[in-house]
Design a protein around this motif. Structure first.
Motif, PDB file in Angstrom:
ATOM      1  N   ALA A   1      39.363  52.457  41.479  1.00 19.93           N
ATOM      2  CA  ALA A   1      39.163  51.145  42.089  1.00 19.93           C
ATOM      3  C   ALA A   1      37.777  50.630  41.730  1.00 19.93           C
ATOM      4  N   LEU A   2      37.671  49.314  41.529  1.00 31.51           N
ATOM      5  CA  LEU A   2      36.398  48.680  41.173  1.00 31.51           C
ATOM      6  C   LEU A   2      36.051  47.605  42.187  1.00 31.51           C
ATOM      7  N   VAL A   3      34.780  47.592  42.601  1.00 31.02           N
ATOM      8  CA  VAL A   3      34.265  46.543  43.488  1.00 31.02           C
ATOM      9  C   VAL A   3      33.080  45.875  42.792  1.00 31.02           C
ATOM     10  N   PRO A   4      33.293  44.747  42.107  1.00 31.68           N
ATOM     11  CA  PRO A   4      32.176  44.040  41.475  1.00 31.68           C
ATOM     12  C   PRO A   4      31.307  43.342  42.526  1.00 31.68           C
ATOM     13  N   THR A   5      29.992  43.423  42.372  1.00 31.15           N
ATOM     14  CA  THR A   5      29.078  42.747  43.304  1.00 31.15           C
ATOM     15  C   THR A   5      27.875  42.195  42.540  1.00 31.15           C
ATOM     16  N   MET A   6      27.123  41.339  43.232  1.00 27.66           N
ATOM     17  CA  MET A   6      25.821  40.901  42.722  1.00 27.66           C
ATOM     18  C   MET A   6      24.684  41.562  43.507  1.00 27.66           C
ATOM     19  N   GLY A   7      25.026  42.613  44.253  1.00 27.65           N
ATOM     20  CA  GLY A   7      23.997  43.343  44.965  1.00 27.65           C
ATOM     21  C   GLY A   7      23.608  42.711  46.294  1.00 27.65           C
ATOM     22  N   PHE A   8      22.488  43.189  46.847  1.00 25.38           N
ATOM     23  CA  PHE A   8      22.024  42.840  48.192  1.00 25.38           C
ATOM     24  C   PHE A   8      23.190  43.021  49.171  1.00 25.38           C
ATOM     25  N   LEU A   9      23.705  44.242  49.182  1.00 19.96           N
ATOM     26  CA  LEU A   9      24.977  44.542  49.818  1.00 19.96           C
ATOM     27  C   LEU A   9      24.918  44.452  51.336  1.00 19.96           C
ATOM     28  N   HIS A  10      26.034  44.021  51.924  1.00 25.00           N
ATOM     29  CA  HIS A  10      26.189  43.970  53.372  1.00 25.00           C
ATOM     30  C   HIS A  10      27.531  44.592  53.735  1.00 25.00           C
TER      31      HIS A  10
ATOM     32  N   LEU B   1      38.763  44.968  43.990  1.00 25.90           N
ATOM     33  CA  LEU B   1      38.758  44.373  45.326  1.00 25.90           C
ATOM     34  C   LEU B   1      37.700  43.283  45.437  1.00 25.90           C
ATOM     35  N   PHE B   2      38.099  42.169  46.081  1.00 24.02           N
ATOM     36  CA  PHE B   2      37.222  41.015  46.264  1.00 24.02           C
ATOM     37  C   PHE B   2      37.410  40.471  47.681  1.00 24.02           C
ATOM     38  N   GLY B   3      36.354  39.887  48.226  1.00 25.64           N
ATOM     39  CA  GLY B   3      36.427  39.323  49.573  1.00 25.64           C
ATOM     40  C   GLY B   3      37.014  37.926  49.576  1.00 25.64           C
ATOM     41  N   GLU B   4      37.694  37.586  50.668  1.00 27.14           N
ATOM     42  CA  GLU B   4      38.280  36.249  50.810  1.00 27.14           C
ATOM     43  C   GLU B   4      37.240  35.184  51.172  1.00 27.14           C
ATOM     44  N   LYS B   5      36.022  35.578  51.502  1.00 29.85           N
ATOM     45  CA  LYS B   5      35.023  34.552  51.819  1.00 29.85           C
ATOM     46  C   LYS B   5      34.830  33.609  50.632  1.00 29.85           C
ATOM     47  N   ASP B   6      34.766  34.181  49.434  1.00 28.60           N
ATOM     48  CA  ASP B   6      34.712  33.376  48.213  1.00 28.60           C
ATOM     49  C   ASP B   6      36.147  33.115  47.779  1.00 28.60           C
TER      50      ASP B   6
ATOM     51  N   GLN C   1      41.011  33.208  43.883  1.00 30.07           N
ATOM     52  CA  GLN C   1      42.166  32.614  43.200  1.00 30.07           C
ATOM     53  C   GLN C   1      41.921  32.503  41.697  1.00 30.07           C
ATOM     54  N   VAL C   2      40.695  32.225  41.298  1.00 26.02           N
ATOM     55  CA  VAL C   2      40.351  32.192  39.875  1.00 26.02           C
ATOM     56  C   VAL C   2      40.580  33.573  39.252  1.00 26.02           C
ATOM     57  N   ILE C   3      40.146  34.609  39.948  1.00 30.21           N
ATOM     58  CA  ILE C   3      40.278  35.975  39.427  1.00 30.21           C
ATOM     59  C   ILE C   3      41.740  36.392  39.373  1.00 30.21           C
ATOM     60  N   ARG C   4      42.508  36.035  40.384  1.00 32.98           N
ATOM     61  CA  ARG C   4      43.944  36.343  40.341  1.00 32.98           C
ATOM     62  C   ARG C   4      44.611  35.662  39.155  1.00 32.98           C
ATOM     63  N   ALA C   5      44.219  34.424  38.880  1.00 29.59           N
ATOM     64  CA  ALA C   5      44.821  33.683  37.763  1.00 29.59           C
ATOM     65  C   ALA C   5      44.446  34.304  36.420  1.00 29.59           C
ATOM     66  N   LEU C   6      43.181  34.670  36.242  1.00 30.55           N
ATOM     67  CA  LEU C   6      42.782  35.224  34.946  1.00 30.55           C
ATOM     68  C   LEU C   6      43.440  36.582  34.699  1.00 30.55           C
ATOM     69  N   GLU C   7      43.582  37.385  35.763  1.00 34.10           N
ATOM     70  CA  GLU C   7      44.242  38.679  35.597  1.00 34.10           C
ATOM     71  C   GLU C   7      45.701  38.493  35.197  1.00 34.10           C
TER      72      GLU C   7
ATOM     73  N   GLU D   1      45.564  45.457  39.567  1.00 35.51           N
ATOM     74  CA  GLU D   1      45.940  44.911  40.873  1.00 35.51           C
ATOM     75  C   GLU D   1      44.710  44.278  41.510  1.00 35.51           C
ATOM     76  N   ILE D   2      44.779  42.982  41.811  1.00 33.18           N
ATOM     77  CA  ILE D   2      43.673  42.275  42.459  1.00 33.18           C
ATOM     78  C   ILE D   2      43.939  42.251  43.962  1.00 33.18           C
ATOM     79  N   VAL D   3      43.033  42.846  44.711  1.00 35.91           N
ATOM     80  CA  VAL D   3      43.187  42.967  46.161  1.00 35.91           C
ATOM     81  C   VAL D   3      42.172  42.047  46.839  1.00 35.91           C
ATOM     82  N   GLY D   4      42.662  41.115  47.643  1.00 35.18           N
ATOM     83  CA  GLY D   4      41.802  40.253  48.437  1.00 35.18           C
ATOM     84  C   GLY D   4      41.688  40.803  49.849  1.00 35.18           C
TER      85      GLY D   4
END
Length: 284
Positions: free
Chosen positions: A27-36, A147-152, A157-163, A171-174
């Motif tokens: 599983a992959l979780v892409p981030t830009m850091g400054f994690l919460h 995995l991506f958060g639904e806040k963005d 939806q952009v990521i689901r479309a490109l995949e 598998e793109i998990v929101g």
């Protein structure tokens, strides 16, 4: 235990290949850091769904406009690596920009329809940068799921479309937005807020909750639902960027919430100079 830190595309791809060859689910979780906690919830869910979780920490320059906050975007690599380790992440790809976009780089990914309007209209080029870096990460790691958060929400939806359109086989998990106890959606940009602005920012989630309440009580027309959000923004002195009712998949504007048609209410507003976004499902 801190995760393995990977700095180059080659070593990251080799590490991911070793995970797949061992028969383990990645599983992959892409981030830009400054994690919460929102990021960490994705990592923990990844560990629940897969055998190994990897992450990336990369403040992607191609998704920032010339007047946006790239240079001051919050960073905390040491703290981020510690948090990744506590969430069970085994490896983190943390490259320099030149590793992702080397000299002569010229290939970008445009997702045409769901990137229009909303944040896409206010931040030209933003989703081109997002789609490009996420495509690269999915190709480097070749994970079983990401995995991506639904806040963005538009980003998701952009990521689901490109995949889907590029047949990437991931598998793109929101995952639902993680909120502070008072309702504020967790965001790295909350770090910019003063104590006073932090309280004013609650108008976003209050407005969405007010619209949801109206919808549950039978009000389904877009102007009334959007108006409920706008009243909260105005009362708190926030500057609206947009408030829109859209189809939950296509993001096309809706004039009314129709039973059986998933809808989403999205809001973006400036709290002082800080732009925040939020959204909620509505109706259904």
């Amino acid at each position: 235990m801190q995760p393995l830190v990977l700095r180059t595309v080659a070593e990251t791809a080799a590490w991911a290949e070793s995970i797949r060859r061992s028969g383990r689910r990645l599983a992959l979780v892409p981030t830009m850091g400054f994690l919460h906690e929102g990021h960490l919830s994705l990592m923990r869910e990844g560990l629940r769904r897969a055998d190994v979780v990897a992450s990336s920490i990369f403040v992607n320059p191609t998704q920032f406009g010339p007047t946006e906050d790239l240079s001051r975007y919050p960073r905390d690599m040491e703290g981020d690596l510690s948090k990744c380790g506590s969430a069970g992440v085994e490896a983190v790809f943390a490259p320099l920009p030149a590793e992702v976009y080397p000299p002569g780089y010229q290939t970008y990914v445009d997702v045409e329809q769901v990137s229009q309007g909303l944040c896409g209209a206010r931040r030209p080029g933003h989703f081109r940068g997002v789609a490009t870096v996420v495509t690269k990460l999915l190709c480097i790691f070749r994970p079983h799921l990401a995995l991506f958060g639904e806040k963005d929400y538009q980003q998701l939806q952009v990521i689901r479309a490109l995949e889907r359109d590029l047949n990437l086989g991931v598998e793109i998990v929101g995952m639902p937005t993680v909120r502070e106890p008072d309702g504020l959606a967790m965001s790295s940009r909350n770090a910019y807020l003063s104590k006073e602005d932090r309280q004013r920012a609650l108008a976003l989630s209050r407005g969405l909750s007010a619209a949801q309440s109206l919808c549950r009580n039978g009000t389904r027309e877009a102007p009334a639902l959007v108006g409920a959000v706008r009243r909260e923004l105005e009362a708190a002195g926030l500057r609206e960027d947009y408030v829109e009712l859209v189809d939950a998949s296509s993001l096309t504007p809706l004039s009314v919430v129709t039973p059986g048609q998933p809808a989403r209410l999205l809001v973006a507003a400036f709290v002082g100079t800080t732009r925040l976004i939020d959204n909620q499902p509505i109706g259904g």
